[in-house]
Design a protein around this motif. Sequence first.
Motif, PDB file in Angstrom:
ATOM      1  N   LEU A 129       0.826  -1.197   0.000  1.00  0.00           N
ATOM      2  CA  LEU A 129       0.000   0.000   0.000  1.00  0.00           C
ATOM      3  C   LEU A 129       0.870   1.260   0.000  1.00  0.00           C
ATOM      4  N   LEU A 130       1.936   1.265   0.783  1.00  0.00           N
ATOM      5  CA  LEU A 130       2.821   2.428   0.793  1.00  0.00           C
ATOM      6  C   LEU A 130       3.510   2.610  -0.558  1.00  0.00           C
ATOM      7  N   MET A 131       3.876   1.517  -1.204  1.00  0.00           N
ATOM      8  CA  MET A 131       4.509   1.622  -2.523  1.00  0.00           C
ATOM      9  C   MET A 131       3.554   2.206  -3.554  1.00  0.00           C
ATOM     10  N   THR A 132       2.256   1.975  -3.403  1.00  0.00           N
ATOM     11  CA  THR A 132       1.301   2.537  -4.357  1.00  0.00           C
ATOM     12  C   THR A 132       1.191   4.055  -4.224  1.00  0.00           C
ATOM     13  N   LEU A 133       1.745   4.611  -3.154  1.00  0.00           N
ATOM     14  CA  LEU A 133       1.674   6.054  -2.948  1.00  0.00           C
ATOM     15  C   LEU A 133       2.826   6.794  -3.608  1.00  0.00           C
ATOM     16  N   GLY A 134       3.797   6.067  -4.150  1.00  0.00           N
ATOM     17  CA  GLY A 134       4.911   6.702  -4.842  1.00  0.00           C
ATOM     18  C   GLY A 134       5.672   7.666  -3.953  1.00  0.00           C
ATOM     19  N   GLY A 135       5.930   8.861  -4.479  1.00  0.00           N
ATOM     20  CA  GLY A 135       6.750   9.827  -3.771  1.00  0.00           C
ATOM     21  C   GLY A 135       6.143  10.379  -2.499  1.00  0.00           C
ATOM     22  N   TRP A 136       4.809  10.307  -2.361  1.00  0.00           N
ATOM     23  CA  TRP A 136       4.205  10.803  -1.124  1.00  0.00           C
ATOM     24  C   TRP A 136       4.735  10.017   0.076  1.00  0.00           C
ATOM     25  N   ALA A 137       4.836   8.702  -0.052  1.00  0.00           N
ATOM     26  CA  ALA A 137       5.360   7.898   1.046  1.00  0.00           C
ATOM     27  C   ALA A 137       6.819   8.230   1.317  1.00  0.00           C
ATOM     28  N   GLN A 138       7.592   8.515   0.257  1.00  0.00           N
ATOM     29  CA  GLN A 138       9.000   8.864   0.450  1.00  0.00           C
ATOM     30  C   GLN A 138       9.161  10.200   1.172  1.00  0.00           C
ATOM     31  N   VAL A 139       8.310  11.176   0.837  1.00  0.00           N
ATOM     32  CA  VAL A 139       8.363  12.455   1.538  1.00  0.00           C
ATOM     33  C   VAL A 139       8.046  12.263   3.016  1.00  0.00           C
ATOM     34  N   ALA A 140       7.056  11.418   3.296  1.00  0.00           N
ATOM     35  CA  ALA A 140       6.714  11.145   4.687  1.00  0.00           C
ATOM     36  C   ALA A 140       7.865  10.462   5.411  1.00  0.00           C
ATOM     37  N   ARG A 141       8.529   9.524   4.729  1.00  0.00           N
ATOM     38  CA  ARG A 141       9.666   8.842   5.357  1.00  0.00           C
ATOM     39  C   ARG A 141      10.817   9.810   5.598  1.00  0.00           C
TER      40      ARG A 141
END
Length: 691
Positions: free
Chosen positions: A109-121
């Motif tokens: 599910l996090l991978m489906t968010l693309g860069g949004w998840a990376q910004v959060a990380r």
Amino acid sequence: MARRPTHRRRSRGRGIRGRLARFDRRAVGCLGWVIFRRGAGFWAGPRGRCAYAAWKAVATHDLTPEIAGLPGFALHVAEAPDAASVLTARVAETLGLSAQAVDTYFHQLLMTLGGWAQVARQKQWQAELVGGADTTVTDLLAVRLLWEEALFLRYGLRIGAAWTEVRSAHEAPVVPTPDLVIDAILQDAADRAGQRVLSAGLANHPEPHAATRPKLQAAFCIDVRSEVFRRALESVDPGVQTFGFAGFFGLATAHRRFASDVEELRLPVLLNPSLRSRASDRAIVGETFARIQSRAHRAWGRFKLAAVSSFAFVEAAGPLYVGKLAGDALGLRQKTHHADPAPKFDPEPPLPARIKMAERVLRAMCLTDQFAPLVFLIGHGAKVVNNPHASALQCGACGGYSGEANVRLLAQLLNDREVRTGLADRGVTIPFHTLFVAALHDTTSDDVQLYDLERVSPVHEDELDQARTLFFRAAVLTRGERALRLPRANRGDLWGRSNDWSETRPEWGLAGCKAFIAAPRRRTAGRNLGGRVFLHDYDWRQDKGFAVLELILTAPVVVASWISLQYYGSIVAPEAFGGGDKVLHNVTGGIGVVEGNGGLLRVGLPWQSVHDGVAYVHDPLRLSVCIEAPREAMTEILNRHPGVRSLFDNRWLHLFTLDDDGQMAWRYAGDLQWVREARVEATKPMIKEAV
């Protein structure tokens, strides 16, 4: 990793599948909106709340899902638990996810968010650096799960059999498929082929004759682009000696430019700033005007990117930009680099701290004696226009900024007479007439700009003129070599590429990087390494206690591995880890880019950074780290740093020791074990002396 079927993949198509896919995309868009609303971009929204609470506060009033065919969604959000962790547990139970399934399901599910998840990380990473915590990643996961729950409650009976299959797939152990095993074997073979070429180029090559005292010394960033310029500079005069060192030059500073209140972290992202600096003040009237002008410029930029005004901005202000667009298109508006006033520490560390800082930097550079009359500290940066990925061309060791602030601060530090007196007491004697000069290598044009020469005594004028001539001759050679790789380029038009707002490939950045070498320069001098190797000067015989070796393995090697893996991922998995087509990019909220008018925030490098339109310009090889040092010392360091060790144990990187002949003698085999490498025959020198 074996691919697992998901209800998202099965939802494509007409009817129920089409609805699920549409809602899935809507969920992704909402999550990106959450990040904006928290102030990471330019769109204002609820403040003082976690991402989950901020999204929930607005989603209860958003009727778009209802209109799109998901009735009751706003009420479903309103009745959801206020704590993200409680919601996550509830959704896992609703979906029937077992403990064995949640890891891969949540990761998917996090991978489906693309860069949004990376910004959060990234927000979590920054919080952890200062001993804090950040919940944005888990908040985004909770929001994503709330959508999953709503869709499951709406359509669960119609996808029951398919969902059972998906759950079973997530519960099964992760095992490689035969295709992935074959890919791993081929990847290892490609890596070893590249290593043989590198080893043959290093082995048994006659070491260049070293003068007792060089006429000029220049310390460059370890960046692979510096390898080309260093080689060219050494070739134009045998009296030149160069060094390689991490581009922040040991000064982990948070810097404020002139008339700016924004702190730029000019340091590797692994570190916290230990220093603060700012540009020196000018006359108070000029400073006040500059600050007003700077703030007005930022306000105008925020207006252009605001949620409402951005839609009308082009129509309203477009005619005002006709002259600018025409000038840029015709090359009439040349961008020039205007240096800030000289930076200064703010506050200035006490004298003992400055002495200790200077000694640490010089010993790490292996520069403790035989000082030349001029020692240049050369950072690097890239002058480009209209390029959202410009930071990828800047100095990675400086956090994606250029390195001029760091080298100017270090030059001031090493020219300080009180600091030099303290260094002499510690065994590092800098001659009275030795001058440290800060400079910047523009990697798009290969020009070298010198800084703060108004402070230089006229005694050094002749030597500076000679140095400028050497830099000019080296730049000509470097541009000639680089132009062979750049599409539609020749050595005479590289300046134009940096000022061309339509140029998608102003330079190649670090494309082609394949190895990291930490050894005395004599091991690599005269070898044409093709701008593909990070070169860090290191002499283990001068490294008491191997403190410098530990620093190299835990900082520059890690940063170089991130750079290498960014290029690697952008080629082997461009959909997940690449940046897409630069021509279609739209900057989103000051955070990153989307491709076209919507979709996921893209990560990694754009296609134009790794492909010339015909073929790849970067070989997807895992970085080979070659260090001339006792393997027992490296084993001890790896044992103390399990995070660094895991990079080699899990084979994201290769590690070698170099012997006294410069041969890649031992290969790290994992689990703190080493195996002997087969010796290879040396190749002929790959560079001819310049005439």
